[in-house]
Design an enzyme around this catalytic site. Structure first.
Site, PDB file in Angstrom:
ATOM      1  N   ASP A  13       0.708  -1.230   0.064  1.00  8.42           N
ATOM      2  CA  ASP A  13       0.259   0.086   0.003  1.00  8.42           C
ATOM      3  C   ASP A  13       1.110   1.176  -0.160  1.00  8.42           C
ATOM      4  O   ASP A  13       0.436   2.301   0.370  1.00  8.42           O
ATOM      5  CB  ASP A  13      -1.091  -0.043   1.031  1.00  8.42           C
ATOM      6  CG  ASP A  13      -1.735  -1.174   1.401  1.00  8.42           C
ATOM      7  OD1 ASP A  13      -2.498  -1.667   0.248  1.00  8.42           O
ATOM      8  OD2 ASP A  13      -1.864  -1.737   2.245  1.00  8.42           O
ATOM      9  N   HIS A  41      -4.222  -1.395  -6.598  1.00 12.29           N
ATOM     10  CA  HIS A  41      -3.436  -0.182  -7.017  1.00 12.29           C
ATOM     11  C   HIS A  41      -4.593   0.724  -7.397  1.00 12.29           C
ATOM     12  O   HIS A  41      -5.545   0.425  -8.268  1.00 12.29           O
ATOM     13  CB  HIS A  41      -2.572  -0.681  -8.315  1.00 12.29           C
ATOM     14  CG  HIS A  41      -1.339  -1.504  -7.710  1.00 12.29           C
ATOM     15  ND1 HIS A  41      -0.533  -2.035  -8.812  1.00 12.29           N
ATOM     16  CD2 HIS A  41      -0.801  -1.729  -6.810  1.00 12.29           C
ATOM     17  CE1 HIS A  41       0.352  -2.775  -8.218  1.00 12.29           C
ATOM     18  NE2 HIS A  41       0.273  -2.641  -6.836  1.00 12.29           N
TER      19      HIS A  41
END
EC number: 6.3.4.4
Length: 428
Positions: A13, A41
């Site tokens: 992340d 993403h």
């Protein structure tokens, strides 16, 4: 620069999707080399936001070849859902723009079932799996009982493999876990449909990618998850089931180590992780809540709230060493704007000794006390910076500390989610 890697330097992340999108502008080929649709993403282009899980971020450019490598575990159902989602947003996806390795392993319905059953069986010792069948698919790969894409698109091979494998899986599901058996015909017919849709995309990607490199094309290898989630070097067992570090590229895309010229580690200006496991710099107070809300720290794939903490330079130094990083790209430095004082971890105190590496033992990592250095903060004007000289002096000092401690330069800084909020301050 001919072939370079973009990978996460923390617990995932970190903003790899945005950075891959930014760097893909000058690339010819973008390759995913590990993981599956457990990745998430987010890329913002203009006023549009795209959420990607399996397809490489280069798909948002019209002139890039996107590759799903053999190190990826492929869920055909999830793949075609993502294709439909992207096409609904005006992104064209054809076999000229996306190719899939014939050696990639296929996620089957029993993988998802077993993922959920096993996680529930662990009780309070659960590892926080996404439940998408990633781990069980990699298990079958290592047990040599998996079904590859090349098997799936050969009807007779698929039929034989599915019969043998499903018989074993149904026994495990019903006799060990007390679940319901899966229907052979239902799975067979569903996956035959996927096979026909997949067929035009399937190639020997190692041959194609190596030829591109040999021809001098720019090839970008896009990692998923992060270094501390690596199956070998992560905080085991709270890890993913694949190799997320630079070495995973060679296996997961079929290229030799001498082909790789650069490796960029993506790092947030603070630290986050999802799920269980030790987290030395975790903020369990109002500051942690503030960072989570301001940074929108909720998982793209799971929606789970991320745990937030101060920047941990021990982790970044470990990532640089393991993957031979040539530079860092630092993201979300704008999120920290407004804090009067920031802390950065520069070491751990373990059993009276100061260390600058991440220990293998979870018990040892849980006992590590972070050693902090304090920095003065900066204000929200940082989001308007478009070159290094525009950055506040205190932010520059913060970045310099990252470079000095990790002995790795910072080449890219991101001050917001949009493409034009990214600045390259040195060669990667």
């Amino acid at each position: 620069m001919s072939a370079f890697i973009v990978l996460g330097a923390q617990w995932g992340d970190e903003g790899k999707g945005k950075m891959t999108d930014y760097l893909a502008e000058n690339a010819d080929v973008v390759v995913r080399f590990q993981g599956g649709n457990n990745a998430g993403h987010t890329v913002v282009v203009g006023e549009k936001e795209y959420k990607l899980h399996l397809i490489p971020s280069g798909i948002l450019y019209n002139d890039k070849l996107n590759v799903i490598g053999n190190g990826v575990v492929l869920d055909p159902k999830a793949l075609f859902e993502e294709i439909n989602y992207l096409e609904s947003l005006g992104v064209e996806i054809t076999p000229d723009r996306l190719i899939i390795s014939d050696r990639a392993h296929v996620i089957m319905p029993y993988h998802r079932i077993l993922d959920g059953i096993k996680e529930r069986a662990r009780g309070n010792k659960d590892i926080g799996t996404t439940g998408k069948g990633i781990g069980p698919s990699y298990t079958d790969k290592m047990e040599r009982s998996g079904i590859r894409v090349c098997d799936l698109i050969h009807k007779e091979v698929f039929e034989e493999n599915l019969k043998e494998t499903l018989e074993v899986k149904n026994k495990i599901i019903t006799e060990i876990f007390g679940g319901e058996a899966l229907d052979y015909n239902e799975i067979y017919n569903e996956y035959l449909g996927y096979a026909e849709k997949l067929r035009p995309f399937v190639k020997d990607i190692s041959v194609i990618v190596n030829k591109k490199i040999k021809d001098g094309k720019e090839v970008l290898f896009e990692g998923a998850q992060g270094t501390l989630l690596d199956i070998d070097y992560g905080t085991y067992p709270y890890v993913t089931s694949s190799s997320t570090i630079a070495g995973g590229v060679c296996i997961g895309a079929g290229v030799g180590p001498t082909a790789i010229t650069n490796a960029v580690g993506i790092a947030k200006a603070y630290t986050t992780r999802v799920g269980k496991g030790p987290f030395p710099t975790e903020l369990l107070d109002s500051t942690g809540d503030w960072v989570r809300e301001k940074g929108h720290e909720f998982g793209v794939t799971t929606g789970r709230a991320r745990r937030c903490g101060w920047l941990d330079l021990v982790i970044l130094k470990t990532s640089a060493r393991i993957s031979g990083l040539t530079s860092f790209a630092v993201t979300k430095i704008d999120t920290l704007a407004g804090l009067d004082t920031l802390k950065v971890c520069t070491g751990y105190r373990l059993n009276g000794e100061i260390i600058d590496y991440v220990p293998a033992s979870l018990e040892d990592l849980a006992k590590c006390e972070p050693i902090y250095e304090e920095f003065e903060g900066w204000d929200d004007s940082i989001a308007n910076a478009r070159c290094y000289e525009d950055l506040p002096e205190n932010a520059i000092k913060y970045l310099k500390k990252i470079e000095d401690f990790t002995e790795t330069k910072v080449s890219i800084v991101s001050v917001g989610p949009k493409r034009d909020q990214t600045m390259m301050i040195s060669e990667i």
